[in-house]
Design an enzyme around this catalytic site. Sequence first.
Site, PDB file in Angstrom:
ATOM      1  N   SER A 116     -40.619 -21.971  38.450  1.00  0.00           N
ATOM      2  CA  SER A 116     -40.250 -20.571  38.614  1.00  0.00           C
ATOM      3  C   SER A 116     -39.098 -20.245  37.659  1.00  0.00           C
ATOM      4  O   SER A 116     -38.009 -20.798  37.781  1.00  0.00           O
ATOM      5  CB  SER A 116     -39.833 -20.391  40.084  1.00  0.00           C
ATOM      6  N   HIS A 117     -39.370 -19.395  36.675  1.00  0.00           N
ATOM      7  CA  HIS A 117     -38.312 -19.081  35.714  1.00  0.00           C
ATOM      8  C   HIS A 117     -38.574 -17.759  35.016  1.00  0.00           C
ATOM      9  O   HIS A 117     -39.703 -17.334  34.849  1.00  0.00           O
ATOM     10  CB  HIS A 117     -38.137 -20.200  34.695  1.00  0.00           C
ATOM     11  N   ALA A 118     -37.494 -17.103  34.610  1.00  0.00           N
ATOM     12  CA  ALA A 118     -37.580 -15.882  33.820  1.00  0.00           C
ATOM     13  C   ALA A 118     -36.723 -16.084  32.569  1.00  0.00           C
ATOM     14  O   ALA A 118     -36.665 -17.194  32.041  1.00  0.00           O
ATOM     15  CB  ALA A 118     -37.139 -14.682  34.643  1.00  0.00           C
TER      16      ALA A 118
END
Lengths: 149, 93
Positions: free
Chosen positions: A66-68
């Site tokens: 999970s990453h932006a």
Amino acid sequence: MFLNQMLSKNHIQVNVEAKDWENAIDLGGEILLNEKLIELTYIEAVKKMKKENGPYIVIAPGIALSHARPENGVNKTSMSLIQLKNPVEFGHEENDPVKLVFTLATTDNKSHLDSLRQLMGVMTESSDMDILFTTKDVDKIVEVINKHS
Amino acid sequence: MLKILVVCGNGLGSSFLMEMNIKKVIKEIGAEVEVEHSDLTSAKGYHADIIVGTKDITSQLSGYAKELIELNNILDLEDMREKVVKALEKFEN
């Protein structure tokens, strides 16, 4: 930065109950949010990207990264890991359901690369991944992380 | 030299992990290619010969490279090797 500095013991939780993928992303993000390592906007950005681009954050069977982006609200390069009690569907054809959610937050495009290299070391050792997927003891995961850091 | 571009939505996480494994595969098969990673938006202006990404990414990049390699599991090196070899064959001659 070493993997065990980014993904310290207090950033790891096992047997976490999540009701769906959004909840799982929230729970993983909250570990970093509670320490002000990221802003709420970061978690929202991850969910938005997942909705717009699809479930590409499920990088391998049972594993979500999970990453932006740094500009979505990252205060410090950091990582968390939650192992879900009951795996959840992210909508990925082949890699669902997800049991491990790594939340990765990085302030720039370099500071996390050594840690990611070390994380890849963990991910390519199946006996270590078995521990991450199944143990109910956070210390066992910490041992694995330290071994690769 | 052929250029392989590994792409993910934001170019910081999964694409870097994929790049690491693609480089491993390239080294094993001894191919002379350049490997880089980027985000989806900059990938479009990159003029790569081969684009590697997860399905949802490559579907948005058709036409931006001669060959597209779709990966489901970025840890599956055998699958990666097979697909890279097949794509490189298209550039022979």
